[in-house]
Design a protein around this motif. Structure first.
Motif, PDB file in Angstrom:
ATOM      1  N   LEU A  15      37.444  39.329  23.804  1.00 34.87           N
ATOM      2  CA  LEU A  15      38.542  38.831  24.624  1.00 34.87           C
ATOM      3  C   LEU A  15      37.993  37.814  25.606  1.00 34.87           C
ATOM      4  O   LEU A  15      37.052  38.086  26.352  1.00 34.87           O
ATOM      5  CB  LEU A  15      39.194  39.982  25.398  1.00 34.87           C
ATOM      6  N   GLY A  16      38.590  36.632  25.594  1.00 33.35           N
ATOM      7  CA  GLY A  16      38.293  35.623  26.603  1.00 33.35           C
ATOM      8  C   GLY A  16      39.593  35.249  27.279  1.00 33.35           C
ATOM      9  O   GLY A  16      40.482  34.677  26.645  1.00 33.35           O
ATOM     10  N   THR A  17      39.737  35.599  28.542  1.00 33.04           N
ATOM     11  CA  THR A  17      41.009  35.351  29.211  1.00 33.04           C
ATOM     12  C   THR A  17      40.815  34.769  30.600  1.00 33.04           C
ATOM     13  O   THR A  17      39.950  35.209  31.362  1.00 33.04           O
ATOM     14  CB  THR A  17      41.870  36.631  29.277  1.00 33.04           C
ATOM     15  N   ASP A  18      41.614  33.769  30.910  1.00 33.42           N
ATOM     16  CA  ASP A  18      41.595  33.155  32.233  1.00 33.42           C
ATOM     17  C   ASP A  18      42.656  33.776  33.136  1.00 33.42           C
ATOM     18  O   ASP A  18      42.703  33.459  34.319  1.00 33.42           O
ATOM     19  CB  ASP A  18      41.849  31.648  32.095  1.00 33.42           C
ATOM     20  N   VAL A  19      43.472  34.655  32.574  1.00 30.17           N
ATOM     21  CA  VAL A  19      44.573  35.272  33.314  1.00 30.17           C
ATOM     22  C   VAL A  19      44.546  36.772  33.079  1.00 30.17           C
ATOM     23  O   VAL A  19      44.130  37.241  32.022  1.00 30.17           O
ATOM     24  CB  VAL A  19      45.928  34.677  32.870  1.00 30.17           C
ATOM     25  N   THR A  20      44.987  37.522  34.069  1.00 28.81           N
ATOM     26  CA  THR A  20      44.882  38.975  33.990  1.00 28.81           C
ATOM     27  C   THR A  20      46.201  39.634  34.365  1.00 28.81           C
ATOM     28  O   THR A  20      47.148  38.975  34.794  1.00 28.81           O
ATOM     29  CB  THR A  20      43.755  39.479  34.904  1.00 28.81           C
ATOM     30  N   TRP A  21      46.232  40.935  34.198  1.00 28.94           N
ATOM     31  CA  TRP A  21      47.470  41.694  34.384  1.00 28.94           C
ATOM     32  C   TRP A  21      47.872  41.752  35.852  1.00 28.94           C
ATOM     33  O   TRP A  21      49.046  41.751  36.178  1.00 28.94           O
ATOM     34  CB  TRP A  21      47.299  43.096  33.802  1.00 28.94           C
ATOM     35  N   THR A  22      46.904  41.832  36.720  1.00 25.38           N
ATOM     36  CA  THR A  22      47.123  41.689  38.156  1.00 25.38           C
ATOM     37  C   THR A  22      46.129  40.650  38.662  1.00 25.38           C
ATOM     38  O   THR A  22      45.009  40.559  38.154  1.00 25.38           O
ATOM     39  CB  THR A  22      46.893  43.016  38.912  1.00 25.38           C
ATOM     40  N   GLU A  23      46.564  39.874  39.626  1.00 22.65           N
ATOM     41  CA  GLU A  23      45.681  38.848  40.176  1.00 22.65           C
ATOM     42  C   GLU A  23      45.733  38.915  41.696  1.00 22.65           C
ATOM     43  O   GLU A  23      46.834  38.899  42.255  1.00 22.65           O
ATOM     44  CB  GLU A  23      46.080  37.462  39.672  1.00 22.65           C
ATOM     45  N   PRO A  24      44.568  39.007  42.368  1.00 21.75           N
ATOM     46  CA  PRO A  24      43.222  39.020  41.783  1.00 21.75           C
ATOM     47  C   PRO A  24      42.953  40.292  40.990  1.00 21.75           C
ATOM     48  O   PRO A  24      43.546  41.329  41.254  1.00 21.75           O
ATOM     49  CB  PRO A  24      42.306  38.927  43.010  1.00 21.75           C
ATOM     50  N   PHE A  25      42.056  40.186  40.017  1.00 23.67           N
ATOM     51  CA  PHE A  25      41.754  41.276  39.106  1.00 23.67           C
ATOM     52  C   PHE A  25      40.719  42.210  39.732  1.00 23.67           C
ATOM     53  O   PHE A  25      39.831  41.775  40.464  1.00 23.67           O
ATOM     54  CB  PHE A  25      41.218  40.708  37.794  1.00 23.67           C
ATOM     55  N   ASP A  26      40.847  43.488  39.425  1.00 24.05           N
ATOM     56  CA  ASP A  26      39.919  44.497  39.937  1.00 24.05           C
ATOM     57  C   ASP A  26      38.536  44.278  39.311  1.00 24.05           C
ATOM     58  O   ASP A  26      38.376  44.403  38.095  1.00 24.05           O
ATOM     59  CB  ASP A  26      40.439  45.893  39.600  1.00 24.05           C
ATOM     60  N   PRO A  27      37.513  43.956  40.107  1.00 20.73           N
ATOM     61  CA  PRO A  27      36.175  43.709  39.535  1.00 20.73           C
ATOM     62  C   PRO A  27      35.547  44.944  38.919  1.00 20.73           C
ATOM     63  O   PRO A  27      34.538  44.832  38.205  1.00 20.73           O
ATOM     64  CB  PRO A  27      35.360  43.219  40.737  1.00 20.73           C
ATOM     65  N   ASP A  28      36.136  46.117  39.167  1.00 18.79           N
ATOM     66  CA  ASP A  28      35.617  47.356  38.578  1.00 18.79           C
ATOM     67  C   ASP A  28      36.446  47.827  37.386  1.00 18.79           C
ATOM     68  O   ASP A  28      36.240  48.941  36.882  1.00 18.79           O
ATOM     69  CB  ASP A  28      35.591  48.466  39.635  1.00 18.79           C
ATOM     70  N   ASP A  29      37.386  47.001  36.925  1.00 17.70           N
ATOM     71  CA  ASP A  29      38.231  47.406  35.804  1.00 17.70           C
ATOM     72  C   ASP A  29      37.384  47.658  34.557  1.00 17.70           C
ATOM     73  O   ASP A  29      36.404  46.961  34.296  1.00 17.70           O
ATOM     74  CB  ASP A  29      39.265  46.319  35.508  1.00 17.70           C
ATOM     75  N   GLN A  30      37.806  48.654  33.783  1.00 15.91           N
ATOM     76  CA  GLN A  30      37.035  49.055  32.600  1.00 15.91           C
ATOM     77  C   GLN A  30      36.944  47.952  31.548  1.00 15.91           C
ATOM     78  O   GLN A  30      35.993  47.917  30.754  1.00 15.91           O
ATOM     79  CB  GLN A  30      37.643  50.308  31.970  1.00 15.91           C
ATOM     80  N   ILE A  31      37.909  47.050  31.529  1.00 19.66           N
ATOM     81  CA  ILE A  31      37.866  45.944  30.566  1.00 19.66           C
ATOM     82  C   ILE A  31      36.569  45.155  30.708  1.00 19.66           C
ATOM     83  O   ILE A  31      35.989  44.675  29.724  1.00 19.66           O
ATOM     84  CB  ILE A  31      39.081  45.012  30.772  1.00 19.66           C
ATOM     85  N   LEU A  32      36.089  45.042  31.937  1.00 21.00           N
ATOM     86  CA  LEU A  32      34.918  44.206  32.194  1.00 21.00           C
ATOM     87  C   LEU A  32      33.609  44.844  31.742  1.00 21.00           C
ATOM     88  O   LEU A  32      32.563  44.190  31.757  1.00 21.00           O
ATOM     89  CB  LEU A  32      34.845  43.860  33.684  1.00 21.00           C
ATOM     90  N   LYS A  33      33.662  46.103  31.353  1.00 20.15           N
ATOM     91  CA  LYS A  33      32.425  46.765  30.905  1.00 20.15           C
ATOM     92  C   LYS A  33      32.001  46.305  29.516  1.00 20.15           C
ATOM     93  O   LYS A  33      30.834  46.467  29.129  1.00 20.15           O
ATOM     94  CB  LYS A  33      32.610  48.287  30.899  1.00 20.15           C
ATOM     95  N   PHE A  34      32.927  45.742  28.759  1.00 22.56           N
ATOM     96  CA  PHE A  34      32.613  45.319  27.391  1.00 22.56           C
ATOM     97  C   PHE A  34      31.781  44.035  27.407  1.00 22.56           C
ATOM     98  O   PHE A  34      32.095  43.090  28.140  1.00 22.56           O
ATOM     99  CB  PHE A  34      33.898  45.097  26.587  1.00 22.56           C
ATOM    100  N   GLN A  35      30.760  44.004  26.567  1.00 29.33           N
ATOM    101  CA  GLN A  35      29.908  42.819  26.488  1.00 29.33           C
ATOM    102  C   GLN A  35      30.609  41.645  25.815  1.00 29.33           C
ATOM    103  O   GLN A  35      30.182  40.498  25.967  1.00 29.33           O
ATOM    104  CB  GLN A  35      28.613  43.155  25.728  1.00 29.33           C
TER     105      GLN A  35
END
Length: 343
Positions: free
Chosen positions: A280-300
């Motif tokens: 996934l490459g996304t410039d937009v998120t479900w909430t903005e600003p996006f939670d820097p600890d969101d689980q989505i960000l754990k994926f390489q």
């Protein structure tokens, strides 16, 4: 907020804290016009001060019917860009307020977003996060990435951004599938302003295979990369859902440069977890600003950028000029040009 009670002043309000360069550049453009007052405010302040303004730029703030009902002097609500999903257009219309966007094809915004889409595609293909790990671990020659060459790219939403993206993808040697609501031919008229020659062909001739909305699942099943360029509205909200992602080719990449609300969060997360969604490459998120600890960000295989696809020096200076020119026209009582009205 209002500093001058002189009725000859035309007042322009930028709503909310995000995208600060929009108000900065507009203020710079209008600095020699003292009869135009440019203010910005927090989202919390807007309902209390909006009654004092003739024109507002909504940015990412939601203007609901309650806020709009207080805009007694307001003549125009504009977006510094394209998306107007946060504005209650019906409420504005009932209050006699015009609502408009800035067409992306003439300002460089579409070109900027198209370039960001390619950046995200290449970042996923070349495994950007894994490269950083290799650097930290002093590993040379890994990871093994992939190329755009030979890939099939599905552009979902073939408007100004989709067209500019297709033009930029062609030299990479890809096959392009695209969907749009209507395939009435249109000239490639944005080429003169973005460095491309002005061709005689129509925009849809950039595409190897065209389809309507009904083709999205078929195209997704055949594409190596799906790029979402849709506008967010009641018909498209959550369109990238479990059914859609399941229809994608296993290991396919998803790129979104439009709006976070087009994606169903749980569907994206679960398909990343299962491995069906290859990245996934996304410039937009479900909430903005996006939670820097969101689980989505754990994926390489996930790259998230902070809604900056259209935030470039060229596009922002050009859009600031559009906003400034409209403010001057509004002050002079002249017809408003250079913008696209939606009511």
């Amino acid at each position: 907020m209002v500093k001058d009670s002189d009725s000859c002043i035309t007042r322009l309000l930028f709503c909310g804290p995000n995208f600060p360069a929009s108000n900065k550049y507009t203020r710079e453009y209008l600095q020699n016009y003292p009869f135009i007052q440019v203010d910005d405010s927090s989202s919390e302040e807007v309902p209390h001060i909006i009654a004092n303004y003739d024109m507002c730029i909504v940015k990412s703030m939601r203007l609901d019917s309650n806020i709009i009902s207080h805009a007694n002097k307001m003549k125009l609500i504009m977006q510094f860009g394209v998306g107007l999903e946060g504005v209650d257009i019906d409420a504005a219309t009932k209050c006699g307020i015009k609502v408009a966007r800035i067409a992306s094809g003439e300002t460089g915004n579409a070109a900027s977003c198209a370039e960001m889409a390619i950046y995200l595609m290449l970042g996923l293909l070349r495994k950007q996060k894994e490269m950083q790990i290799s650097l930290k671990q002093k590993i040379v020659g890994e990871p093994i990435g992939d190329t755009l060459l030979g890939k099939t790219v599905f552009i979902m939403g073939f408007g100004n951004i989709g067209i500019d993206l297709a033009k930029r993808l062609r030299p990479f040697g890809v096959r392009i599938l695209a969907t749009r609501r209507s395939w009435a031919s249109q000239p490639l008229n944005s080429g003169q302003s973005n460095g491309f020659p002005a061709p005689n062909d129509s925009a849809d001739e950039l595409v190897d295979e065209k389809g309507s909305h009904e083709a999205i699942y078929d195209f997704a099943s055949r594409a190596d990369i799906t790029v979402c360029c849709l506008r967010l509205d009641s018909e498209t909200a959550g369109i990238i859902d479990k059914k859609f992602i399941s229809s994608m080719k296993k290991g396919g990449l998803l790129v979104n440069i439009a709006r976070g609300g087009l994606m169903d969060y749980e569907a994206v997360a679960s398909h990343l977890e299962s491995g069906h969604l290859g990245g996934l490459g996304t410039d937009v998120t479900w909430t903005e600003p996006f939670d820097p600890d969101d689980q989505i960000l754990k994926f390489q295989n996930v790259i998230v950028t902070p809604h900056v696809a259209g935030v470039t020096e060229h596009s922002y200076r050009t859009m600031a000029k559009v906003v400034g020119d409209v403010a001057l026209q509004l002050h002079a009582g002249a017809p408003l040009t250079g913008i696209e009205f939606v009511n």
